[in-house]
Design a protein around this motif. Structure first.
Motif, PDB file in Angstrom:
ATOM      1  N   LEU A   1      -6.433   8.427   7.682  1.00 15.84           N
ATOM      2  CA  LEU A   1      -6.922   7.372   6.800  1.00 15.84           C
ATOM      3  C   LEU A   1      -8.425   7.504   6.612  1.00 15.84           C
ATOM      4  O   LEU A   1      -9.139   7.985   7.502  1.00 15.84           O
TER       5      LEU A   1
ATOM      6  N   LEU B   1       0.812  -1.216   0.000  1.00 15.76           N
ATOM      7  CA  LEU B   1       0.000   0.000   0.000  1.00 15.76           C
ATOM      8  C   LEU B   1       0.847   1.267   0.000  1.00 15.76           C
ATOM      9  O   LEU B   1       0.406   2.309  -0.471  1.00 15.76           O
TER      10      LEU B   1
ATOM     11  N   LYS C   1      -1.442  -4.715   2.314  1.00 14.41           N
ATOM     12  CA  LYS C   1      -2.815  -5.145   2.523  1.00 14.41           C
ATOM     13  C   LYS C   1      -2.818  -6.666   2.622  1.00 14.41           C
ATOM     14  O   LYS C   1      -2.170  -7.361   1.835  1.00 14.41           O
TER      15      LYS C   1
ATOM     16  N   ALA D   1      -4.425  -4.278   7.445  1.00 18.42           N
ATOM     17  CA  ALA D   1      -3.242  -3.539   6.997  1.00 18.42           C
ATOM     18  C   ALA D   1      -2.080  -3.938   7.894  1.00 18.42           C
ATOM     19  O   ALA D   1      -2.192  -3.886   9.121  1.00 18.42           O
TER      20      ALA D   1
ATOM     21  N   ARG E   1      -7.562   4.447   1.918  1.00 21.19           N
ATOM     22  CA  ARG E   1      -6.172   4.713   2.267  1.00 21.19           C
ATOM     23  C   ARG E   1      -6.008   6.084   2.906  1.00 21.19           C
ATOM     24  O   ARG E   1      -6.840   6.519   3.689  1.00 21.19           O
ATOM     25  N   SER E   2      -4.924   6.803   2.594  1.00 22.11           N
ATOM     26  CA  SER E   2      -4.646   8.060   3.307  1.00 22.11           C
ATOM     27  C   SER E   2      -5.231   9.260   2.565  1.00 22.11           C
ATOM     28  O   SER E   2      -5.379   9.258   1.339  1.00 22.11           O
TER      29      SER E   2
END
Length: 401
Positions: free
Chosen positions: A211, A85, A95, A105, A158-159
Motif C-alpha cells: 500500500l 475500495l 474506506k 480502512a 491504495r495498492s
C-alpha cells in the motif's frame, strides 16, 4: 378445648414450615435467576473477548481495540458501495471516516470454516506484534454474530498494483518513487525477518499487498498467510499457499518455508516495478518465457534497456540495471544463493557494493524446451503456462485448453 389447642398448635407449625419452605424456594429461585443472569453476562463478555484471548501467549498479552459495529457502520454510511475500495478472495475493503475526522480502512471478512477463521486470528496476532514504518498499522477489530472486521490505517494511494499496472496512472511513478518503493518494501521485510521480536515470513509479497501513502511511501499489508518461524530450520508447510508467480520453486515443490521465500517474491516484485508489467500477465509472442527468465536473458546480453518501463524518465540507466541485477539475485533458483534482505538493502543503497553475477533463474531450461517444441498455433494463443511459475516438477507440458 385440648383438641382445639392441639389443632391450633399443629396448624401453626405447619404454617411456619410452609412459610420457611416458601422462603427457601423463593431464595433459590432468586439465586438461580441472578446466577443465570451473571453467567450470561460473563459468557457474553467471554464470547466478545474470545478472539482477543486467542491472541495471548506465555510471553505477551496482546491488547487489541474493539470497535463497536455501529461506529464502523456510521463511518461507511452502512457500508455503502461508494466507499468500497476493493475486494478479494477473503473479503472486501471499505474506506471509513470516524467522528473525529480520521480516515480508516475496514476489511470485512468472508469467514467460511475453521481455516479462514484461523487466518483472521493469525493476521491479528502477527500485525499486532509487528510495528514498523513500512508495515500497515493495525487499529483494531470488530466481531458480530454474522461478520468480522479488521480496521487499519487508510492509505490514500491504495495498492501499488492499482497504479503500477494502469497505463495512465503509472506515469505518477517516476524512477525515484519506484526506487523508494523498492527500498521501503525491502526495509519492511528485513524488519519481519530480523528486527521483529518474533521472526515472520509473509508468504504473499506482491504488488497488491503493498500500500502507498500520499507520498508514495510503501507499507506491507495482508498478513493472513504470514507465519512465525525459527531460524534454526525451515518450516515444512503442509498447505502450499500464496500467489502463483511469486512463490519460490523450493516452496512449490517441497513446501520448504524460510525467509528466502519472501526474498524470491520480493525479487519478482522488483522486476515488475522496473518493467511495469505484471508477472502473471507477461505473455511474449514467440516464447514461453516468464518475466524473470526474460529479464535474465536481457541482463546476460546487456540489453536491459529493452525491459525498462517506457513511462520511466531514465536519468541513470546504470542504476536501473543495477536494481534489475538485485531482482535477479533474489530470484535465483537456489535459496542459498539468494541474499538476505539486509544484504539486499546494502545492494540498493550502496552503489559501490559488489554485486555477484546472478545464476540462471528457475524454469529457464523448461521455457527454452517449450518454446522450441510447440507449434505456431500454440504460439499464436500467447498463453504461457509458466508465466505464473507453475510447478514444472508436477506438470511436464502446458494444457492447450
Amino acid at each position: 378445648f385440648l383438641v382445639e389447642s392441639l389443632v391450633d398448635t399443629i396448624f401453626s407449625y405447619v404454617s411456619y414450615a410452609l412459610g420457611a419452605i416458601a422462603s427457601c424456594a423463593l431464595v433459590i429461585i432468586i439465586g438461580f435467576c441472578a446466577g443465570r443472569t451473571v453467567y450470561r453476562r460473563k459468557n457474553h463478555k467471554r464470547r466478545v473477548k474470545g478472539k482477543e484471548t486467542l491472541l495471548s501467549d506465555s510471553n505477551r498479552s496482546l491488547q487489541i481495540l474493539q470497535f463497536q459495529f455501529s461506529t464502523l457502520e456510521k463511518a461507511t454510511d452502512s457500508f455503502d458501495q461508494a466507499h468500497k475500495l476493493g475486494h478479494g478472495g477473503n473479503g472486501e475493503v471499505f474506506k471509513g471516516t470516524l467522528a473525529d475526522g480520521r480516515e480508516i480502512a475496514i476489511k470485512r471478512l468472508y469467514i467460511r470454516g475453521k481455516a479462514n477463521t484461523n487466518e483472521v486470528y493469525n493476521e491479528m496476532d502477527i500485525i499486532s506484534r509487528a510495528q514498523h514504518k513500512n508495515l500497515v498499522r493495525f487499529l483494531g477489530c470488530c466481531f458480530t454474530n454474522t461478520d468480522s472486521f479488521l480496521v487499519y490505517e487508510f492509505l490514500a494511494n491504495r495498492s501499488l498494483d492499482s497504479i503500477l499496472f494502469d497505463p495512465e496512472k503509472k506515469t505518477e511513478l517516476d524512477w525515484n518513487r519506484r526506487l523508494g518503493i523498492i527500498i521501503g518494501t525491502a526495509e519492511g521485510l528485513e524488519y519481519l525477518h530480523k528486527g521483529c521480536q518474533f521472526r515472520i515470513i509473509h508468504r504473499d509479497i506482491k504488488a497488491s499487498n503493498i500500500l502507498l501513502d500520499l507520498k508514495h511511501k510503501p507499507k506491507i499489508a495482508d498478513f493472513g498467510l504470514a507465519r512465525f518461524y525459527s531460524c534454526d530450520k525451515s518450516l515444512i508447510s503442509t498447505a502450499i499457499v500464496g500467489t502463483l508467480g511469486y512463490m519460490a520453486p523450493e516452496y512449490l515443490a517441497q513446501g520448504r518455508l524460510t525467509e528466502k521465500v519472501d526474498v524470491y517474491s520480493f525479487g519478482v516484485l522488483v522486476l515488475e516495478i522496473v518493467s511495469g508489467v505484471k508477472n502473471s500477465e507477461f505473455h511474449p509472442t514467440e516464447t514461453f518465457e516468464t518475466l524473470i527468465v526474460n529479464a535474465w536473458k536481457h541482463f546476460q546480453s546487456n540489453t536491459v534497456l529493452e525491459i525498462i518501463d517506457e513511462s520511466i524518465m531514465m536519468e541513470d540507466v546504470g542504476e536501473i540495471t543495477r536494481v534489475v541485477q538485485v531482482g535477479l539475485l533474489c530470484t535465483q533458483e537456489s535459496p542459498s544463493l539468494r541474499p538476505s534482505m539486509t544484504t539486499v538493502i546494502q545492494m540498493l543503497k550502496e552503489k559501490d557494493f559488489h554485486l555477484p553475477v546472478p545464476s540462471k533463474p528457475p524454469f529457464a531450461d523448461e521455457c527454452a524446451r517449450l518454446s522450441s517444441s510447440f507449434d505456431s498455433s500454440c504460439h499464436h494463443r500467447q498463453t504461457s503456462c509458466l508465466s505464473d511459475l507453475c510447478t514444472f516438477h508436477s506438470f511436464k507440458k502446458c494444457d492447450p485448453e
